[in-house]
Design a protein around this motif. Structure first.
Motif, PDB file in Angstrom:
ATOM      1  N   CYS A  74       0.820  -1.228   0.000  1.00 33.74           N
ATOM      2  CA  CYS A  74       0.000   0.000   0.000  1.00 33.74           C
ATOM      3  C   CYS A  74       0.851   1.275   0.000  1.00 33.74           C
ATOM      4  O   CYS A  74       0.413   2.306  -0.528  1.00 33.74           O
ATOM      5  CB  CYS A  74      -0.899   0.039   1.231  1.00 33.74           C
ATOM      6  SG  CYS A  74      -2.019  -1.358   1.432  1.00 33.74           S
ATOM      7  N   CYS A 105      -6.792   3.166   2.528  1.00 26.64           N
ATOM      8  CA  CYS A 105      -7.139   2.742   1.168  1.00 26.64           C
ATOM      9  C   CYS A 105      -8.460   3.381   0.744  1.00 26.64           C
ATOM     10  O   CYS A 105      -9.418   3.393   1.520  1.00 26.64           O
ATOM     11  CB  CYS A 105      -7.269   1.217   1.156  1.00 26.64           C
ATOM     12  SG  CYS A 105      -7.774   0.557  -0.446  1.00 26.64           S
ATOM     13  N   CYS A 136       1.038   2.755  -3.365  1.00 26.52           N
ATOM     14  CA  CYS A 136      -0.186   2.653  -4.163  1.00 26.52           C
ATOM     15  C   CYS A 136      -0.882   4.011  -4.269  1.00 26.52           C
ATOM     16  O   CYS A 136      -1.037   4.698  -3.258  1.00 26.52           O
ATOM     17  CB  CYS A 136      -1.124   1.636  -3.514  1.00 26.52           C
ATOM     18  SG  CYS A 136      -2.679   1.429  -4.417  1.00 26.52           S
TER      19      CYS A 136
HETATM   20  S1  SF4 Z   1      -5.770  -0.803  -3.428  1.00 26.52           S
HETATM   21 FE1  SF4 Z   1      -5.820  -0.373  -1.226  1.00 26.52          FE
HETATM   22  S2  SF4 Z   1      -5.311  -2.350  -0.206  1.00 26.52           S
HETATM   23 FE2  SF4 Z   1      -4.668  -2.504  -2.383  1.00 26.52          FE
HETATM   24  S3  SF4 Z   1      -2.504  -1.875  -2.411  1.00 26.52           S
HETATM   25 FE3  SF4 Z   1      -3.735  -0.030  -2.842  1.00 26.52          FE
HETATM   26  S4  SF4 Z   1      -4.029   0.976  -0.854  1.00 26.52           S
HETATM   27 FE4  SF4 Z   1      -3.391  -1.168  -0.456  1.00 26.52          FE
END
Ligand code: SF4
Length: 129
Positions: free
Chosen positions: A56, A67, A59
């Motif tokens: 994460c 998230c 990301c």
């Molecule tokens: S979508 Fe959400 S759970 Fe998946 S890697 Fe990205 S931040 Fe993490």
């Protein structure tokens, strides 16, 4: 001792099917490093975490540590833990090799993966190893 890697439980499934695709170049680059480190050293200790993990962190869906799809990600985590039979209150760290065996035996090889994360945008990449 290898450096501990923090993982959300459902990322054990993402790691299993990773084919170099993901949310951004930075995300893919980071995930490539983590996946190859785990392949090279299966005895890496893993901390199973309920929020932001080491994938994460790179990301674009991670907004200040949360998230943007947290409801869905948490559901995947809970379903994964239940299928693995792991109580995170009793385990602080588990070797990747142990988690890999459990995830393969109890989810992937017995065809349970789609019942956990079949509504993920990447699910079509995960039908074959
Ligand atoms: S979508 Fe959400 S759970 Fe998946 S890697 Fe990205 S931040 Fe993490």
């Amino acid at each position: 001792m290898n450096k501990t890697i923090n993982l959300r439980p459902h990322h054990l499934l993402c790691i299993s099917f990773f084919k170099g695709k993901g949310y951004s170049n930075e995300f893919v680059s980071n995930m490539t490093s983590i996946v190859s480190a785990l392949k090279e050293n299966k005895d890496t200790p893993i901390s199973l975490v309920s929020g932001e993990d080491d994938l994460c962190t790179h990301c674009p869906n991670n907004q200040n540590g949360i998230c943007t799809a947290e409801d869905k990600s948490s559901r995947y985590d809970q379903l994964t833990l239940t299928a693995l039979g792991i109580d995170t209150n009793s385990h602080s760290q588990i070797l990747y090799s142990t988690l890999r065996t459990l995830a393969d035996e109890r989810i992937i090889n017995c065809g349970k993966r789609e019942s956990i994360c079949g509504d993920c945008q990447w699910t079509d990449l995960c039908h074959k190893q």
